[in-house]
Scaffold this active site. Structure first.
Site, mmCIF file in Angstrom:
data_model
loop_
_atom_site.group_PDB
_atom_site.id
_atom_site.type_symbol
_atom_site.label_atom_id
_atom_site.label_comp_id
_atom_site.label_asym_id
_atom_site.label_seq_id
_atom_site.Cartn_x
_atom_site.Cartn_y
_atom_site.Cartn_z
ATOM 1 N N ILE A 72 13.402 45.094 -5.638
ATOM 2 C CA ILE A 72 12.453 45.904 -6.709
ATOM 3 C C ILE A 72 12.817 44.959 -7.830
ATOM 4 O O ILE A 72 13.826 45.010 -8.686
ATOM 5 C CB ILE A 72 13.112 46.823 -6.432
ATOM 6 C CG1 ILE A 72 13.751 47.900 -5.306
ATOM 7 C CG2 ILE A 72 12.162 48.329 -7.727
ATOM 8 C CD1 ILE A 72 12.602 48.184 -4.532
ATOM 9 N N ARG A 127 36.186 54.688 -7.069
ATOM 10 C CA ARG A 127 36.681 54.921 -7.528
ATOM 11 C C ARG A 127 35.880 55.383 -9.651
ATOM 12 O O ARG A 127 34.976 55.069 -9.463
ATOM 13 C CB ARG A 127 37.362 53.018 -8.295
ATOM 14 C CG ARG A 127 36.044 52.033 -8.350
ATOM 15 C CD ARG A 127 36.323 50.883 -8.782
ATOM 16 N NE ARG A 127 34.952 49.924 -9.172
ATOM 17 C CZ ARG A 127 33.809 50.256 -9.530
ATOM 18 N NH1 ARG A 127 34.630 50.314 -10.888
ATOM 19 N NH2 ARG A 127 33.038 49.279 -8.926
HETATM 20 P P1 ADP Z 1 27.039 44.502 -7.056
HETATM 21 O O1 ADP Z 1 28.352 45.844 -6.180
HETATM 22 O O2 ADP Z 1 27.894 43.246 -6.560
HETATM 23 O O3 ADP Z 1 27.104 45.272 -8.324
HETATM 24 P P2 ADP Z 1 25.459 46.791 -6.166
HETATM 25 O O4 ADP Z 1 24.207 46.683 -5.281
HETATM 26 O O5 ADP Z 1 25.353 47.373 -7.201
HETATM 27 O O6 ADP Z 1 25.815 45.365 -6.051
HETATM 28 O O7 ADP Z 1 23.906 45.383 -7.136
HETATM 29 C C1 ADP Z 1 23.908 45.684 -8.220
HETATM 30 C C2 ADP Z 1 22.795 45.118 -9.629
HETATM 31 O O8 ADP Z 1 21.919 44.346 -9.346
HETATM 32 C C3 ADP Z 1 21.879 46.821 -9.001
HETATM 33 O O9 ADP Z 1 22.206 47.018 -10.575
HETATM 34 C C4 ADP Z 1 20.672 46.132 -9.369
HETATM 35 O O10 ADP Z 1 20.324 45.166 -11.591
HETATM 36 C C5 ADP Z 1 20.270 44.592 -8.271
HETATM 37 N N1 ADP Z 1 19.908 45.257 -7.733
HETATM 38 C C6 ADP Z 1 20.377 45.468 -6.595
HETATM 39 N N2 ADP Z 1 19.996 45.546 -5.617
HETATM 40 C C7 ADP Z 1 18.908 45.320 -5.934
HETATM 41 C C8 ADP Z 1 17.648 45.454 -5.266
HETATM 42 N N3 ADP Z 1 16.927 45.015 -4.174
HETATM 43 N N4 ADP Z 1 16.217 44.777 -5.951
HETATM 44 C C9 ADP Z 1 16.503 44.644 -7.260
HETATM 45 N N5 ADP Z 1 17.601 44.444 -8.332
HETATM 46 C C10 ADP Z 1 18.835 44.873 -7.059
#
Ligand code: ADP
Length: 450
Positions: A202, A289
């Protein structure tokens, strides 16, 4: 309520947890590595136990030494903070088998939510909206097939991922193989597990997350949402509450977050993370957490989340209803790192020659720094958080600018001016923010004199 808590962490979060324990009249035990013998959390706790050498695997990740310290000091509960052992199923299990209360959800829930592809499957069953993609780990061929179906751009993500690692963008299908192997390799090195899944990318969404509290009696409350869109390499830099999303969308996210928590019989504090684009939200993961950015929620609700965690872990029922929770004003947090933004954010450990903490109404600083403290080179470069609370967003921005101006950290490089540059951008002031903000404005953000 428990009488004595061991804090299995270091830095500002250990200090912050000790403060809440003191206010609840609970005794505290700090643990520390040989590199942290002069750390603030060691000074503030009632007792302190050295658990090993500087390297995290020898100390803050050393389950045996931490549990021995808890048993020897008679601590009834362990607060894991964030990072380190906070989301390790095995540690929660070991606490349970030693008769020590782990301040967090039970081991089963951590396992379910820690495996992101499993979490996505559970959320799908619970009717929580997901980013299009695979809810399962995929092989190279399965992944490629799916990639063709959902189309580029897409993301290959590690099931065990965290901190933005193990993630690769694929913009055209001929890049798929290379990105797949790279994501797997990075995931293996960082998490010891190389399973990956696929999601539609996205482009430049907002990152909005909902704070949850849940007790043993199936009461689940949400404490509103945080906007954590200002990120660098998928790691949060600035967080605020509330977000500027429309009320109807927020209400849908709260409902989805509560559904998510109920689907796994969640207990304690947790965060359900979503990305939001064009009025649509998608679940990305649940963190089981306390989070770095919890203070912005505390500032607008007046609820001390760490105290609630302790009460819940002690078996108490949440004492307020959803209607009792009210939101006031606007809060913003910036993460202060000992690093040099102008040299690719290179960490800058060393002796803090002078430290002055800004003060005033609506200003809070969670930090472990003090004058003459030596920041060790072995750990995360975050040395504190500056959090402010204002009447509204603009008021909060002004308070934060003033506080950042007043803050003095001499002797090491920090991202203080970089943070100030973010707050000075018109786009930030207008609320024109998404996860691409830092990348888009990077030249201007680095254009400061120290
Ligand atoms: P982590 O656990 O490594 O922090 P996350 O799944 O929480 O990984 O994602 C971290 C960040 O990566 C999100 O806040 C967003 O900015 C980006 N992100 C994750 N998934 C997507 C996606 N499908 N499309 C665009 N950006 C994404």
């Amino acid at each position: 309520m428990v009488q004595k808590i061991l804090i299995a962490n270091r830095g500002e979060i250990a200090v912050r947890i000790i403060r809440s324990c003191k206010q609840l009249g609970i005794e505290t035990v700090a643990v520390y590595s040989t590199a942290d013998k002069d750390a603030l959390h060691v000074h503030l706790a009632d007792e302190a136990v050295c658990i090993g050498k500087a390297s995290p695997t020898d100390s803050y990740l050393n389950m045996e030494n931490i549990l021995s310290a808890a048993i020897n000091t008679g601590a009834e509960a362990i607060h894991p903070g964030f990072g380190f052992l906070s989301e390790q199923t095995k540690f929660a299990e070991l606490c349970e088998s030693c008769g020590i209360t782990f301040i967090g959800p039970n081991a089963k829930t951590i396992r379910k939510m820690g495996d992101k592809s499993m979490a996505k499957r559970l959320m799908k069953e619970a009717g929580v909206p997901l980013v299009p993609g695979s809810a399962e780990e995929v092989s190279l061929n399965e992944g490629k097939q799916l990639a063709k179906e959902i189309g580029c751009p897409l993301l290959i993500k590690a099931s065990a991922g965290g901190g933005g690692r193990g993630m690769r963008v694929v913009r055209s299908i001929d890049q798929f193989d290379k990105a797949y192997h790279a994501a797997k390799q990075e995931a293996k090195a960082a998490f010891g597990h190389d399973g990956v899944y696929i999601e539609k990318l996205i482009e430049n969404p907002k990152h909005i997350e909902v704070q949850i509290l849940a007790d043993k009696y199936k009461n689940v409350r949400h404490l509103g949402e945080r906007d954590c869109s200002i990120q660098r390499r998928n790691q949060k830099v600035v967080e605020e509450a509330p977000s500027s999303e429309p009320l109807t969308l927020k209400a849908q996210m709260y409902e989805a977050a509560i559904k998510a928590a109920k689907a796994v019989d969640y207990e304690n504090a947790g965060t359900v993370e979503f990305i939001v684009k064009d009025g649509t939200f998608y679940f990305i993961e649940m963190n089981t957490r306390i989070q770095v950015e919890h203070p912005v929620t505390e500032m607008i609700t007046g609820i001390d989340i760490v105290k609630e965690q302790i009460r819940i872990a002690s078996g108490e029922e949440i004492s307020f209803s959803q209607e009792d929770i009210s939101f006031s004003g606007h809060a913003i947090e910036v993460r202060l790192n000992a690093e040099n933004p102008k040299h690719d954010f290179r960490p800058s450990p060393g002796v803090v020659k002078l430290f002055h903490m800004p003060q005033g109404l609506g200003i809070r600083m969670d930090s472990m720094l003090y004058t003459d403290y030596e920041i060790p080179p072995y750990y995360d470069s975050m040395v504190g958080k500056l959090i402010v609370h204002g009447r509204d967003r603009l008021d909060a921005i002004r308070i934060l600018r003033g506080a950042l101006e007043e803050l003095v950290i001499e002797g090491v490089d920090t991202n203080q001016y970089f943070l100030m540059m973010i707050l000075m951008q018109d786009a930030f002031v207008k609320g024109d923010i998404d996860t691409g903000f830092i990348e888009k404005h990077i030249e201007r953000l680095l254009n400061y004199e120290t």
